[in-house]
Design a protein around this motif. Structure first.
Motif, PDB file in Angstrom:
ATOM      1  N   MET A 133       0.861  -1.106   0.083  1.00 23.20           N
ATOM      2  CA  MET A 133      -0.030   0.110  -0.128  1.00 23.20           C
ATOM      3  C   MET A 133       0.916   1.228   0.083  1.00 23.20           C
ATOM      4  O   MET A 133       1.554   1.530   0.993  1.00 23.20           O
ATOM      5  CB  MET A 133      -0.940  -0.128   1.171  1.00 23.20           C
ATOM      6  N   ALA A 134       1.161   1.912  -1.028  1.00 19.92           N
ATOM      7  CA  ALA A 134       1.975   3.061  -1.548  1.00 19.92           C
ATOM      8  C   ALA A 134       1.130   4.202  -1.226  1.00 19.92           C
ATOM      9  O   ALA A 134       0.021   4.581  -1.511  1.00 19.92           O
ATOM     10  CB  ALA A 134       2.653   2.862  -2.465  1.00 19.92           C
ATOM     11  N   HIS A 135       1.993   5.243  -0.373  1.00 17.22           N
ATOM     12  CA  HIS A 135       1.272   6.876  -0.306  1.00 17.22           C
ATOM     13  C   HIS A 135       2.281   7.279  -1.236  1.00 17.22           C
ATOM     14  O   HIS A 135       3.389   7.160  -1.492  1.00 17.22           O
ATOM     15  CB  HIS A 135       1.164   7.198   1.103  1.00 17.22           C
ATOM     16  N   VAL A 136       1.830   8.916  -1.312  1.00 12.50           N
ATOM     17  CA  VAL A 136       2.766   9.781  -2.130  1.00 12.50           C
ATOM     18  C   VAL A 136       4.074   9.882  -1.222  1.00 12.50           C
ATOM     19  O   VAL A 136       3.847  10.204  -0.213  1.00 12.50           O
ATOM     20  CB  VAL A 136       2.074  11.161  -2.339  1.00 12.50           C
ATOM     21  N   GLY A 137       5.139   9.853  -1.947  1.00  8.38           N
ATOM     22  CA  GLY A 137       6.462   9.879  -1.299  1.00  8.38           C
ATOM     23  C   GLY A 137       7.018   8.653  -0.932  1.00  8.38           C
ATOM     24  O   GLY A 137       8.252   8.371  -0.679  1.00  8.38           O
ATOM     25  N   ASP A 138       6.406   7.432  -1.071  1.00  8.71           N
ATOM     26  CA  ASP A 138       6.863   5.875  -0.883  1.00  8.71           C
ATOM     27  C   ASP A 138       7.669   5.549  -1.922  1.00  8.71           C
ATOM     28  O   ASP A 138       7.486   6.285  -2.846  1.00  8.71           O
ATOM     29  CB  ASP A 138       5.623   5.152  -0.465  1.00  8.71           C
ATOM     30  N   LEU A 144       9.752   6.253  -7.123  1.00 10.09           N
ATOM     31  CA  LEU A 144       9.079   7.156  -6.233  1.00 10.09           C
ATOM     32  C   LEU A 144       7.699   7.368  -6.324  1.00 10.09           C
ATOM     33  O   LEU A 144       7.456   7.756  -7.508  1.00 10.09           O
ATOM     34  CB  LEU A 144      10.063   8.179  -5.891  1.00 10.09           C
ATOM     35  N   VAL A 145       6.685   7.442  -5.645  1.00 10.72           N
ATOM     36  CA  VAL A 145       5.308   7.647  -5.989  1.00 10.72           C
ATOM     37  C   VAL A 145       5.408   9.110  -5.718  1.00 10.72           C
ATOM     38  O   VAL A 145       5.485   9.742  -4.748  1.00 10.72           O
ATOM     39  CB  VAL A 145       4.307   7.260  -4.909  1.00 10.72           C
ATOM     40  N   GLY A 157      10.992   7.336 -11.948  1.00 10.29           N
ATOM     41  CA  GLY A 157      11.904   6.331 -11.897  1.00 10.29           C
ATOM     42  C   GLY A 157      13.332   6.354 -11.565  1.00 10.29           C
ATOM     43  O   GLY A 157      13.498   7.694 -11.301  1.00 10.29           O
ATOM     44  N   PRO A 158      14.015   5.413 -11.597  1.00 10.22           N
ATOM     45  CA  PRO A 158      15.412   5.535 -11.194  1.00 10.22           C
ATOM     46  C   PRO A 158      16.192   6.591 -12.126  1.00 10.22           C
ATOM     47  O   PRO A 158      17.171   7.370 -11.669  1.00 10.22           O
ATOM     48  CB  PRO A 158      16.091   4.216 -11.241  1.00 10.22           C
ATOM     49  N   ASP A 159      15.700   6.814 -13.391  1.00  4.18           N
ATOM     50  CA  ASP A 159      16.651   7.854 -14.245  1.00  4.18           C
ATOM     51  C   ASP A 159      15.906   9.059 -14.230  1.00  4.18           C
ATOM     52  O   ASP A 159      16.333  10.057 -14.843  1.00  4.18           O
ATOM     53  CB  ASP A 159      16.350   7.044 -15.719  1.00  4.18           C
ATOM     54  N   GLY A 160      14.954   9.338 -13.251  1.00  5.16           N
ATOM     55  CA  GLY A 160      14.380  10.740 -12.993  1.00  5.16           C
ATOM     56  C   GLY A 160      13.208  11.032 -13.940  1.00  5.16           C
ATOM     57  O   GLY A 160      12.623  11.963 -13.857  1.00  5.16           O
ATOM     58  N   LYS A 161      12.733  10.068 -14.792  1.00  5.60           N
ATOM     59  CA  LYS A 161      11.450  10.442 -15.768  1.00  5.60           C
ATOM     60  C   LYS A 161      10.353   9.943 -15.013  1.00  5.60           C
ATOM     61  O   LYS A 161      10.299   9.044 -14.191  1.00  5.60           O
ATOM     62  CB  LYS A 161      11.759   9.490 -17.250  1.00  5.60           C
TER      63      LYS A 161
END
Length: 172
Positions: A133-138, A144-145, A157-161
């Motif tokens: 269960m993911a919230h914004v910032g998790d 990153l959400v 994503g890990p590449d910033g996109k």
């Protein structure tokens, strides 16, 4: 009008007389309030609508029914669009919908729940890991959400996109 002593001595007559006097007093009070209303607070200048705001909205352009019916839905040369049409509310601002290659693992969004007080969450899964269960910032996997909206989640994503992933529709 002649009032007999017998009437004055009876309780129902006295009660009726008291009710009549009370009703006359109430009518007088209401009449005074109607003739001298309470002052009205001044209206702030920015709240007055312009005359143009009261005009009717322009009529939508007429539909070209003939052009729509002339197309053959089952023609052999008909192709699907390159990208699925999405409503403006389905995409986060500045989000790019990326179709990741099958070799790259991205989070899978199974559903979203939107709270009016900012308590939105999404049920996600990354690879074969357990449901989260993911919230914004998790973080889900390496993602990153960034935003959770009805039916889709925006990840960084890990590449910033930005990656916008739709949840499956109910019943599909």
């Amino acid at each position: 009008m002649i009032i007999h002593r017998e009437w004055l001595a009876s309780s129902p007559f006295r009660l009726a007389l008291i009710v009549a006097v009370g009703a006359a007093a109430a009518c007088g009070w209401i009449g005074v309030r109607a003739l001298h209303p309470a002052p009205v607070a001044p209206v702030m200048p920015g709240l007055v609508a312009s005359v143009g705001a009261l005009d009717d909205a322009p009529a939508p352009p007429p539909l070209d029914i003939e052009a729509a019916t002339e197309r053959d839905l089952f023609a052999e040369n008909r192709n699907a669009p390159a990208e699925r049409y999405r409503l403006p509310s389905e995409l986060a601002k500045n989000a790019v919908v990326v179709s990741a290659p099958m070799s790259v693992t991205v989070p899978v969004v199974l559903g979203t729940a939107i709270g009016a007080d900012g308590t939105s969450f999404a049920t996600c899964q990354f690879g074969s890991a357990r449901l989260v269960m993911a919230h914004v910032g998790d973080h889900v996997g390496g993602y990153l959400v960034k935003a959770i909206e009805r039916g889709h989640v925006t990840f960084t994503g890990p590449d910033g996109k930005l990656l916008d992933i739709l949840a499956p529709k109910a019943g599909s």
